[in-house]
Design a protein around this motif. Structure first.
Motif, PDB file in Angstrom:
ATOM      1  N   PRO A  36     116.059  72.972  57.410  1.00  0.00           N
ATOM      2  CA  PRO A  36     117.465  72.560  57.494  1.00  0.00           C
ATOM      3  C   PRO A  36     117.734  71.867  58.829  1.00  0.00           C
TER       4      PRO A  36
ATOM      5  N   THR B 184     119.454  72.212  49.780  1.00  0.00           N
ATOM      6  CA  THR B 184     120.287  71.038  49.511  1.00  0.00           C
ATOM      7  C   THR B 184     120.699  70.386  50.828  1.00  0.00           C
ATOM      8  N   GLY B 185     120.712  69.056  50.808  1.00  0.00           N
ATOM      9  CA  GLY B 185     121.172  68.325  51.987  1.00  0.00           C
ATOM     10  C   GLY B 185     120.209  68.357  53.147  1.00  0.00           C
ATOM     11  N   THR B 186     118.903  68.476  52.855  1.00  0.00           N
ATOM     12  CA  THR B 186     117.950  68.408  53.960  1.00  0.00           C
ATOM     13  C   THR B 186     117.196  67.085  53.950  1.00  0.00           C
TER      14      THR B 186
ATOM     15  N   ASP C 212     123.507  71.573  55.849  1.00  0.00           N
ATOM     16  CA  ASP C 212     123.581  70.690  54.693  1.00  0.00           C
ATOM     17  C   ASP C 212     124.171  69.330  55.092  1.00  0.00           C
TER      18      ASP C 212
END
Length: 430
Positions: free
Chosen positions: A226, A82-84, A267
């Motif tokens: 990430p 998530t959040g990459t 993230d």
DNA sequence: CCTCCACCGGAACGTGAGGAGT
DNA sequence: ACTCCTCACGTTCCGGTGGAGG
């Protein structure tokens, strides 16, 4: 929807429009708001520039560029936590492709679906049909009829249709039939071509797929690593330029947001949330600048929200178990053993007229709460006196109490302190 | 050095809800 | 409407264990 409001113009609006007292509002807006545009600080916003994702953008563009040559692009699977930036990159490249396609007169349609919401075969097909202005009711038709409707809709014209399936793993959990159908739809089409982009944060989700679907869907794969703290900083700088008025951010603010988010597997979503909420908190207290203090407050708020949400949605028995832990905690006992907690838990059950679960099951629930980071349960050996887990709360006591008591069933235990006394009594017997 | 406490946690099984197939 | 299957949640049974106290 909202247009009907325009027919009635509020006196205030007239005042502003006439300029009569516009200045007081102007002043209010200019001096008090730290934001230029809060929207760009939300993760749902698709920015025009995505720092540190050039490689992924290039890969995806290279694959999709086939569409501009009139060919069918390979299906793509995009992986990353998530959040990459998976969604942002997919949407960005999709938007560009549509633009270029329009200029060159090669019709490209990019359709974005989030499978967390649209999570059945029927809904996927209905939404796709709706995109092509086909009137499909959200429920009621046989699934294959919707499928044909969609197929006919897209095959009207020569076009390349790219379907982005975000959080595709959620869809797979309910069966891979849609994916099977969509991945081989091209053989049934005369004019149009379809290709799929699947986005997943679960690397192993293809394990559950039919091998044929797996090989078709995973023709190309792109992995999003990430972000590190440095890259997060660049991303935040970029957004802050658009989102905040100049000079309202203290120097340490962005690095601190980046550092917090980097700890959480890089993230970017979290980093943006921190920055935005820090800004909101600063604004609310009427500060001129956003400082590191606000970031820390924002971090706390996010963590608090998470905990409240987790505890609220806990199953009944886990709540009662947590209630028991809190009983010890509020007496300053932070090393209760599982046996002691279990005994109190049984009292709680008796009080509420609920059949208690067995100790075996409770050890599992304890481990679950431990995993969620609400309590800490660590195994200790007390020699002669056996081996057990020492349990204590790792989240703020008072907030936990109030969340637990907001459950109508637990609130029947009455005021917390009286419940506590009752259970304390039981404790001393033992 | 041995015992034995008080629990841990794996394995197998039971049960009811919900979805797919027919 | 019916069966069949899967899955989450629980239970029963039980072998395993580190170290204080004998």
């Amino acid at each position: 929807m909202g247009t009907s409001h325009l027919h009635y113009i509020h006196p205030f609006v007239v005042m502003i429009m006439s300029g009569a007292s516009g200045s007081i509002f102007d002043e209010f807006i200019n001096t008090k708001s730290l934001f230029l545009n809060k929207e760009v600080l939300r993760h749902s916003y698709t920015p025009d520039y995505l720092p540190h994702r050039d490689e992924q953008i290039k890969s995806l563009a290279a694959i999709l560029s086939a569409a501009l040559r009139g060919e069918t692009p390979s299906n793509v699977l995009i992986y990353g936590k998530t959040g990459t930036g998976k969604t942002a990159v997919a949407r960005y490249v999709g938007k560009e492709l549509e633009n270029v396609g329009r200029n060159r007169n090669v019709p490209c349609h990019v359709i974005y679906l989030n499978c967390e919401i649209i999570d059945t075969q029927y809904r996927v097909l209905a939404n796709l049909s709706k995109y092509f202005n086909r009137d499909v009711p959200m429920t009621g038709w046989p699934t294959d009829q919707v499928y044909h409707e969609f197929k006919n809709a897209i095959d009207q014209n020569k076009a390349v249709i790219i379907i982005i399936l975000d959080e595709i793993d959620k869809l797979v959990r309910k069966g891979d039939e849609v994916l099977y159908n969509l991945s081989r739809i091209n053989s049934e089409l005369e004019n149009a071509r379809v290709s799929l982009i699947g986005i997943s944060n679960d690397l192993k989700f293809t394990d559950y797929l039919d091998p044929r679907v797996r090989s078709s869907l995973g023709e190309e794969e792109i992995v999003f690593p990430p972000y590190d703290a440095h890259q997060l900083r660049d991303i935040l700088e970029e957004r802050a330029k658009l989102g905040f008025r100049e000079g309202v951010l203290d120097d340490g603010v962005i690095p601190l947001c980046a550092a917090f988010a980097a700890q959480e597997h890089g993230d970017a979503r979290k980093a943006l949330d921190l920055l935005r909420i820090a800004g909101e908190l600063a604004e609310r207290e009427g500060a001129e600048k956003v400082t590191e203090k606000h970031v820390r407050m924002a971090q706390e708020k996010l963590e608090m929200d998470r905990i409240v949400e987790v505890i609220k949605t806990l199953p009944m028995h886990s709540k009662m178990l947590l209630f028991s832990v809190v009983c010890f905690e509020s007496q300053g006992i932070s090393n209760a053993t599982s046996g002691e907690v279990y005994r109190v838990y049984r009292e709680v059950c008796r009080e509420l007229g609920v059949e208690p679960l067995t100790p075996r099951r409770i050890t599992d629930l304890i481990s679950e709460l431990d995993m969620l980071g609400i309590i800490s349960a660590k195994i200790v050996n007390k020699g002669r006196y056996g081996r057990t887990k020492e349990i204590h709360l790792t989240v703020p006591l008072e907030s936990t109490k109030s969340v637990l008591l907001s459950d109508y069933r637990l609130s029947q235990l009455g005021d917390f302190s009286s419940a506590r006394k009752k259970f304390t009594f039981q404790l001393h017997l033992q």
